[in-house]
Design a protein around this motif. Structure first.
Motif, PDB file in Angstrom:
ATOM      1  N   LEU A   4      48.281  13.199 -43.236  1.00 29.17           N
ATOM      2  CA  LEU A   4      49.606  12.637 -43.423  1.00 29.17           C
ATOM      3  C   LEU A   4      49.941  11.814 -42.230  1.00 29.17           C
ATOM      4  O   LEU A   4      49.434  11.549 -41.238  1.00 29.17           O
ATOM      5  CB  LEU A   4      50.633  13.639 -43.323  1.00 29.17           C
ATOM      6  N   LEU A   5      50.980  10.910 -42.326  1.00 33.91           N
ATOM      7  CA  LEU A   5      51.443   9.831 -41.368  1.00 33.91           C
ATOM      8  C   LEU A   5      52.684  10.305 -40.847  1.00 33.91           C
ATOM      9  O   LEU A   5      53.563  10.581 -41.797  1.00 33.91           O
ATOM     10  CB  LEU A   5      51.428   8.464 -42.143  1.00 33.91           C
ATOM     11  N   SER A   6      52.947   9.950 -39.646  1.00 35.46           N
ATOM     12  CA  SER A   6      54.311  10.164 -39.170  1.00 35.46           C
ATOM     13  C   SER A   6      55.007   9.179 -39.389  1.00 35.46           C
ATOM     14  O   SER A   6      54.727   8.006 -39.906  1.00 35.46           O
ATOM     15  CB  SER A   6      54.060  10.479 -37.580  1.00 35.46           C
ATOM     16  N   VAL A   7      56.238   9.383 -39.001  1.00 32.59           N
ATOM     17  CA  VAL A   7      57.327   8.234 -39.319  1.00 32.59           C
ATOM     18  C   VAL A   7      56.887   6.826 -38.557  1.00 32.59           C
ATOM     19  O   VAL A   7      57.046   5.711 -39.217  1.00 32.59           O
ATOM     20  CB  VAL A   7      58.929   8.496 -38.939  1.00 32.59           C
ATOM     21  N   ARG A  12      54.984   1.437 -38.802  1.00 38.02           N
ATOM     22  CA  ARG A  12      53.880   0.240 -38.475  1.00 38.02           C
ATOM     23  C   ARG A  12      53.216  -0.268 -39.467  1.00 38.02           C
ATOM     24  O   ARG A  12      52.800  -1.514 -39.469  1.00 38.02           O
ATOM     25  CB  ARG A  12      53.077   0.883 -37.105  1.00 38.02           C
ATOM     26  N   ARG A  13      52.788   0.617 -40.290  1.00 36.29           N
ATOM     27  CA  ARG A  13      51.720   0.011 -41.550  1.00 36.29           C
ATOM     28  C   ARG A  13      52.716  -0.585 -42.613  1.00 36.29           C
ATOM     29  O   ARG A  13      52.007  -1.512 -43.090  1.00 36.29           O
ATOM     30  CB  ARG A  13      51.208   1.225 -42.283  1.00 36.29           C
ATOM     31  N   ALA A  14      53.897  -0.414 -42.517  1.00 32.47           N
ATOM     32  CA  ALA A  14      54.834  -1.029 -43.791  1.00 32.47           C
ATOM     33  C   ALA A  14      55.728  -2.136 -43.185  1.00 32.47           C
ATOM     34  O   ALA A  14      56.553  -2.695 -43.760  1.00 32.47           O
ATOM     35  CB  ALA A  14      55.616   0.117 -44.393  1.00 32.47           C
ATOM     36  N   ALA A  15      55.855  -2.617 -41.844  1.00 31.21           N
ATOM     37  CA  ALA A  15      56.532  -3.432 -41.211  1.00 31.21           C
ATOM     38  C   ALA A  15      58.038  -2.963 -41.342  1.00 31.21           C
ATOM     39  O   ALA A  15      58.896  -3.814 -41.686  1.00 31.21           O
ATOM     40  CB  ALA A  15      56.242  -4.754 -41.631  1.00 31.21           C
ATOM     41  N   LEU A  16      58.221  -1.661 -41.059  1.00 34.20           N
ATOM     42  CA  LEU A  16      59.774  -1.233 -41.129  1.00 34.20           C
ATOM     43  C   LEU A  16      59.605  -0.436 -39.827  1.00 34.20           C
ATOM     44  O   LEU A  16      58.881  -0.472 -39.062  1.00 34.20           O
ATOM     45  CB  LEU A  16      59.701  -0.334 -42.236  1.00 34.20           C
ATOM     46  N   ALA A  33      56.696  13.091 -47.687  1.00 35.07           N
ATOM     47  CA  ALA A  33      55.936  14.253 -48.454  1.00 35.07           C
ATOM     48  C   ALA A  33      56.141  15.456 -47.884  1.00 35.07           C
ATOM     49  O   ALA A  33      56.152  16.705 -48.717  1.00 35.07           O
ATOM     50  CB  ALA A  33      54.180  13.744 -48.467  1.00 35.07           C
ATOM     51  N   LEU A  34      56.468  15.672 -46.651  1.00 35.76           N
ATOM     52  CA  LEU A  34      56.602  16.892 -45.958  1.00 35.76           C
ATOM     53  C   LEU A  34      57.491  16.872 -44.756  1.00 35.76           C
ATOM     54  O   LEU A  34      57.696  15.695 -44.277  1.00 35.76           O
ATOM     55  CB  LEU A  34      55.308  17.403 -45.456  1.00 35.76           C
ATOM     56  N   VAL A  35      58.435  17.830 -44.480  1.00 34.06           N
ATOM     57  CA  VAL A  35      59.235  17.785 -43.506  1.00 34.06           C
ATOM     58  C   VAL A  35      58.806  19.338 -42.731  1.00 34.06           C
ATOM     59  O   VAL A  35      59.050  20.402 -43.595  1.00 34.06           O
ATOM     60  CB  VAL A  35      60.784  17.753 -43.857  1.00 34.06           C
ATOM     61  N   ASP A  36      58.161  19.327 -41.504  1.00 33.02           N
ATOM     62  CA  ASP A  36      57.818  20.436 -41.163  1.00 33.02           C
ATOM     63  C   ASP A  36      59.057  21.182 -40.511  1.00 33.02           C
ATOM     64  O   ASP A  36      60.149  20.692 -40.529  1.00 33.02           O
ATOM     65  CB  ASP A  36      56.672  20.177 -39.947  1.00 33.02           C
ATOM     66  N   TYR A  40      60.125  17.340 -38.264  1.00 37.38           N
ATOM     67  CA  TYR A  40      59.655  15.927 -38.411  1.00 37.38           C
ATOM     68  C   TYR A  40      59.057  15.410 -39.819  1.00 37.38           C
ATOM     69  O   TYR A  40      58.552  16.403 -40.400  1.00 37.38           O
ATOM     70  CB  TYR A  40      58.432  15.942 -37.466  1.00 37.38           C
ATOM     71  N   ARG A  41      59.109  14.536 -40.066  1.00 38.16           N
ATOM     72  CA  ARG A  41      58.773  13.939 -41.384  1.00 38.16           C
ATOM     73  C   ARG A  41      57.410  13.396 -41.394  1.00 38.16           C
ATOM     74  O   ARG A  41      57.132  12.558 -40.510  1.00 38.16           O
ATOM     75  CB  ARG A  41      59.661  12.585 -41.799  1.00 38.16           C
ATOM     76  N   TRP A  42      56.777  13.493 -42.582  1.00 39.42           N
ATOM     77  CA  TRP A  42      55.364  13.313 -42.731  1.00 39.42           C
ATOM     78  C   TRP A  42      55.078  12.579 -44.122  1.00 39.42           C
ATOM     79  O   TRP A  42      55.581  13.195 -44.957  1.00 39.42           O
ATOM     80  CB  TRP A  42      54.431  14.528 -42.466  1.00 39.42           C
ATOM     81  N   TYR A  43      54.313  11.566 -44.139  1.00 41.51           N
ATOM     82  CA  TYR A  43      54.202  10.777 -45.294  1.00 41.51           C
ATOM     83  C   TYR A  43      52.805  10.546 -45.919  1.00 41.51           C
ATOM     84  O   TYR A  43      51.888  10.982 -44.870  1.00 41.51           O
ATOM     85  CB  TYR A  43      54.760   9.495 -45.070  1.00 41.51           C
ATOM     86  N   ASP A  44      52.550  10.741 -47.256  1.00 45.63           N
ATOM     87  CA  ASP A  44      51.261  10.659 -47.572  1.00 45.63           C
ATOM     88  C   ASP A  44      50.941   9.334 -47.602  1.00 45.63           C
ATOM     89  O   ASP A  44      51.539   8.339 -47.758  1.00 45.63           O
ATOM     90  CB  ASP A  44      51.406  10.935 -49.339  1.00 45.63           C
ATOM     91  N   PRO A  45      49.530   9.013 -47.214  1.00 50.29           N
ATOM     92  CA  PRO A  45      49.174   7.447 -47.196  1.00 50.29           C
ATOM     93  C   PRO A  45      49.368   6.672 -48.203  1.00 50.29           C
ATOM     94  O   PRO A  45      49.396   5.398 -48.268  1.00 50.29           O
ATOM     95  CB  PRO A  45      47.561   7.677 -46.709  1.00 50.29           C
ATOM     96  N   ALA A  46      49.305   7.366 -49.454  1.00 57.66           N
ATOM     97  CA  ALA A  46      49.675   6.642 -50.642  1.00 57.66           C
ATOM     98  C   ALA A  46      51.131   6.168 -50.892  1.00 57.66           C
ATOM     99  O   ALA A  46      51.566   5.138 -51.629  1.00 57.66           O
ATOM    100  CB  ALA A  46      49.576   7.712 -52.074  1.00 57.66           C
ATOM    101  N   GLN A  47      52.052   6.398 -49.777  1.00 54.66           N
ATOM    102  CA  GLN A  47      53.365   5.949 -49.713  1.00 54.66           C
ATOM    103  C   GLN A  47      53.278   4.625 -49.154  1.00 54.66           C
ATOM    104  O   GLN A  47      54.393   3.926 -49.052  1.00 54.66           O
ATOM    105  CB  GLN A  47      54.173   7.111 -49.208  1.00 54.66           C
ATOM    106  N   VAL A  48      52.423   4.218 -48.493  1.00 53.56           N
ATOM    107  CA  VAL A  48      52.533   3.042 -47.760  1.00 53.56           C
ATOM    108  C   VAL A  48      52.776   1.670 -48.651  1.00 53.56           C
ATOM    109  O   VAL A  48      53.566   1.052 -48.257  1.00 53.56           O
ATOM    110  CB  VAL A  48      51.136   2.958 -47.220  1.00 53.56           C
TER     111      VAL A  48
END
Length: 272
Positions: A4-7, A12-16, A33-36, A40-48
Motif C-alpha cells: 500500500l501507499l502512504s499519503v 508524489r505519484r499523482a502530483a497532489l 483503501a485502509l485507515v489503520d 494513517y491513510r493507506w492507498y492501493d497502487p491501483a488508485q494512482v
C-alpha cells in the motif's frame, strides 16, 4: 503496510499534496483503501490513476462535483469538460473587460468618471428592433448583387434580430430567428454554422411542442445545411422529414411555400 501507499507516496505519484488527499478523503472523492488504528491513510497502487485524473481535472479548475462525475461516469467526461471550457471562456471575458477598464484608468486617470451601465432596453424597443432586423436581413437575402459588405451586414443583422427576439419573444420567435441564421449561413455556403442553427430550430420545436410550418422548416433548414455540406444522402433524408411534416401544415399557402423552398435545395426534385 505491505503493497500500500502512504499519503505522501500517493501525493508524489499523482502530483497532489497530502493536504489535498486528506480533503478528498473527507468529502468522499478518493477514499483510502485502509485507515489503520493510528489513523494513517493507506492507498492501493491501483488508485494512482484516479488520483492523477483528479489532479489533472483540478489543475484546470473543474469543480469538485464535476470531478466526481468524471470519475463515476467516464462516458460523460467530454460534456463536463466542454461545460468547464465555457465557464473559463466567460471568466476570460470578464478578465479582459477588467483589463480594458484598467487601461482606461491608467491612461485617463481614476478621477475620470466611468460610463454608467446602460439601462435595460424597453421590451417594445427590443421587439421593434427584432422585427426590423429580421426584415432587413430578408431583404438582403433576396438581393441579387450583394457585396461583401452586404453579406457581413446580413449576417450580423440576423444574429442581432435573434438576440432581440430572445429578450421578448416566444418559442416560435426563437425558432424562426434560428432558422433565419441558418438560411443566411446556407446562402454564404458555410455548412457548419448553417447546420448548428438548423439543429437549434429543431431542438426548440421539439422542446416546446411546436409543429406546423415551424417544424417543417426546421427539417428544411437541416436538409439545406447538409446539401451545403455536400452530404446528399442526409439532405434527402431531412427533405423527406420536411415533406412528412408538411402534411400537418394547416394552410395550403404555407404548405406551398415550404414545397417551393425545398425545391431550391440543390439536388432536390419538384414536389408539386
Amino acid at each position: 503496510m505491505t503493497g500500500l501507499l502512504s499519503v505522501g507516496q500517493l501525493a508524489r505519484r499523482a502530483a497532489l499534496t497530502a493536504k489535498a488527499l486528506r480533503h478528498y478523503d473527507r468529502i468522499g472523492l478518493l477514499r483510502p483503501a485502509l485507515v489503520d488504528t493510528a489513523g494513517y491513510r493507506w492507498y492501493d497502487p491501483a488508485q494512482v490513476a484516479a488520483a492523477r485524473r483528479i489532479a489533472v481535472l483540478r489543475g484546470v479548475d473543474v469543480p469538485i462535483e464535476d470531478v466526481r462525475r468524471c470519475l463515476d461516469d467516464p462516458a460523460g467526461v467530454a460534456t463536463i469538460l466542454a461545460r468547464q471550457r465555457r465557464r473559463l471562456e466567460g471568466r476570460l471575458a470578464r478578465v479582459q473587460r477588467d483589463l480594458h477598464a484598467l487601461d482606461h484608468l491608467i491612461n485617463d486617470g481614476w478621477e475620470t468618471p466611468m460610463a454608467a451601465q446602460s439601462e435595460p432596453m424597453e421590451l417594445e424597443t427590443e421587439r421593434r428592433l427584432g422585427v426590423a432586423l429580421f426584415n432587413r436581413t430578408w431583404t438582403l437575402l433576396e438581393k441579387e448583387d450583394r457585396s461583401r459588405d452586404d453579406d457581413d451586414s446580413m449576417l450580423h443583422m440576423a444574429h442581432a434580430s435573434a438576440h432581440h427576439w430572445r429578450q421578448v419573444g416566444k418559442a416560435e420567435n426563437f425558432a424562426r430567428s434560428e432558422w433565419q441564421c441558418s438560411r443566411v449561413y446556407a446562402v454564404l455556403r458555410r455548412a457548419e454554422p448553417c447546420l448548428h442553427h438548423a439543429r437549434r430550430v429543431l431542438d426548440i420545436c421539439q422542446e416546446n411542442g411546436l409543429g406546423d410550418w415551424d417544424l417543417a422548416f426546421g427539417y428544411e433548414a437541416l436538409a439545406r445545411g447538409h446539401a451545403v455540406a455536400g452530404d446528399a444522402e442526409q439532405a434527402r433524408a431531412y427533405t423527406e422529414e420536411a415533406l412528412a411534416a408538411a402534411e400537418d401544415i394547416t394552410t395550403d399557402e404555407d404548405r406551398e411555400l415550404l414545397l417551393s423552398d425545398l425545391e431550391t435545395i440543390p439536388g432536390q426534385p419538384r414536389f408539386w
